[in-house]
Design a protein around this motif. Structure first.
Motif, PDB file in Angstrom:
ATOM      1  N   ASP A  98      -5.964  -1.636  -4.777  1.00 45.91           N
ATOM      2  CA  ASP A  98      -5.420  -2.217  -3.724  1.00 45.91           C
ATOM      3  C   ASP A  98      -6.765  -3.302  -2.844  1.00 45.91           C
ATOM      4  O   ASP A  98      -7.447  -2.588  -2.198  1.00 45.91           O
ATOM      5  CB  ASP A  98      -5.101  -1.189  -2.341  1.00 45.91           C
ATOM      6  CG  ASP A  98      -4.315  -1.540  -1.501  1.00 45.91           C
ATOM      7  OD1 ASP A  98      -3.859  -2.321  -1.441  1.00 45.91           O
ATOM      8  OD2 ASP A  98      -3.976  -0.735  -0.380  1.00 45.91           O
ATOM      9  N   ALA A 111      -9.737   2.095  -3.479  1.00 48.55           N
ATOM     10  CA  ALA A 111      -9.005   1.329  -2.171  1.00 48.55           C
ATOM     11  C   ALA A 111      -9.220  -0.370  -1.774  1.00 48.55           C
ATOM     12  O   ALA A 111     -10.529  -0.321  -2.689  1.00 48.55           O
ATOM     13  CB  ALA A 111     -10.089   2.075  -1.685  1.00 48.55           C
ATOM     14  N   THR A 151       0.856  -1.549   0.103  1.00 47.36           N
ATOM     15  CA  THR A 151       0.311   0.142  -0.024  1.00 47.36           C
ATOM     16  C   THR A 151       0.871   1.330   0.213  1.00 47.36           C
ATOM     17  O   THR A 151       0.597   2.202  -0.697  1.00 47.36           O
ATOM     18  CB  THR A 151      -0.666  -0.284   1.759  1.00 47.36           C
ATOM     19  OG1 THR A 151      -1.722  -1.086   1.011  1.00 47.36           O
ATOM     20  CG2 THR A 151      -1.802   0.916   0.982  1.00 47.36           C
ATOM     21  N   ARG A 157       0.659   4.311  -2.920  1.00 45.30           N
ATOM     22  CA  ARG A 157       0.570   5.935  -2.420  1.00 45.30           C
ATOM     23  C   ARG A 157       1.748   6.368  -2.532  1.00 45.30           C
ATOM     24  O   ARG A 157       1.795   7.740  -3.166  1.00 45.30           O
ATOM     25  CB  ARG A 157       0.404   5.685  -1.139  1.00 45.30           C
ATOM     26  CG  ARG A 157      -0.218   5.662  -0.296  1.00 45.30           C
ATOM     27  CD  ARG A 157      -0.806   6.161   1.394  1.00 45.30           C
ATOM     28  NE  ARG A 157      -1.578   5.353   1.908  1.00 45.30           N
ATOM     29  CZ  ARG A 157      -2.064   4.310   2.954  1.00 45.30           C
ATOM     30  NH1 ARG A 157      -0.555   4.156   3.473  1.00 45.30           N
ATOM     31  NH2 ARG A 157      -3.294   3.876   3.413  1.00 45.30           N
TER      32      ARG A 157
END
Ligand SMILES: Nc1ncnc2c1ncn2[C@@H]1O[C@H](COP(=O)(O)OP(=O)(O)OP(=O)(O)O)[C@@H](O)[C@H]1O
Ligand SMILES: [Mg+2]
Length: 260
Positions: A181, A100, A54, A58
């Motif tokens: 993700d 997400a 993750t 980002r």
């Protein structure tokens, strides 16, 4: 300070991660990670919890900046250009879409969820907005289920529908790179399969970076797969080769499901 690609130079990869490291205090979340993703490729990232997957995503869209504790070194290039030099900065978020693990519905209608980004970028013409909303909902395989109730609150949809709405919203920014993700963490197997089909179709329009905890999902979808462990990129290869003949014992153990 923009670093333009030199004319006549070979076409740079769609995405290049170069010596990327991220620390949170004493904790190293990513440790000198480098890899490249080709245009129109589905690139899977697999590995156990806490491996930095993750955190890596980002860094791709620079939301890592919003975490003040993060100390980042190295760089991420999109079409050869360092993503820290892209202006205005929200353009990075537009070009690198993010889905997400859990659907993040805006508390507004299904229509407005998808029309939000085009409106923010100045589109006012209702016909143009209608067409955009329909295209994105179709691409996310949700149109048929919601076309008669576009004014209903998006948060009233089922979990699987909301996740597809999240994808439609990500697509409404016209991303060049779509990051997902662990999108299937909260959706049923049938929805997972439908979204996998969506991703196969989207590949001809964009580059997809797929973080997944389902190794078989990587195998079904990805051209290449990278295995991350404790912040390090252990191994990357053509997906079938990685699953059948991993070079590293830890990769082999993970893809064979032997990892504790
Ligand atoms: N904001 C933060 N502050 C401190 N540590 C963090 C922060 N974000 C991530 N970390 C740490 O960095 C490491 C990598 O976390 P990350 O969430 O990237 O892993 P992951 O591979 O996505 O894990 P998972 O499979 O559980 O989602 C972990 O040890 C995590 O605790
Ligand atoms: Mg994660």
């Amino acid at each position: 300070m923009v670093d333009p690609v030199q004319p006549g130079a070979p076409t740079p990869p769609k995405l290049a991660v170069e010596h990327l490291s991220v620390r949170f205090g004493a904790k190293t979340a990513l440790d000198d990670v480098s890899f490249e993703v080709r245009d129109q490729e589905i690139y899977a990232i697999i590995g156990p919890a806490g491996g930095g997957k993750t955190t890596l995503l980002r860094c791709l869209n620079r939301t890592i900046n919003l975490q003040s504790a993060a100390v980042v070194s190295g760089c991420v290039r999109i079409d050869g250009v360092d993503n820290r030099t892209i202006r205005p900065e929200p353009d990075v978020r537009r070009r690198v879409g993010m889905v997400a693990p859990l659907p993040v519905g805006l508390p507004m209608s299904i229509y407005d969820n998808v029309a939000f980004a085009p409106r923010m970028s100045g589109v006012r013409d209702r016909t143009v907005l209608d067409a955009k909303v329909e295209t994105c909902l179709r691409q996310a395989a949700l149109w048929d289920e919601v076309k008669d109730r576009l004014d209903q609150l998006g948060t009233r949809l089922s979990g699987g529908q909301q996740q597809r709405l999240t994808i439609a919203r990500a697509l409404s920014h016209d991303p060049e790179i779509l990051c997902l993700d662990e999108f299937s963490i909260a959706v049923d197997p049938v929805t997972t399969m439908r979204i996998e089909e969506v991703l196969r179709e989207l590949r001809s329009d964009m580059t997809i970076v797929l973080v997944t905890n389902l190794t078989q999902q990587a195998r079904r979808l990805a051209g290449r797969t990278a295995f991350f462990l404790q912040g390090k990129l252990i191994e990357v290869g053509e997906t079938e080769a990685l699953f059948e003949h991993a070079a590293d014992d830890r990769t082999r153990a993970y893809v064979q499901g032997e990892f504790g």
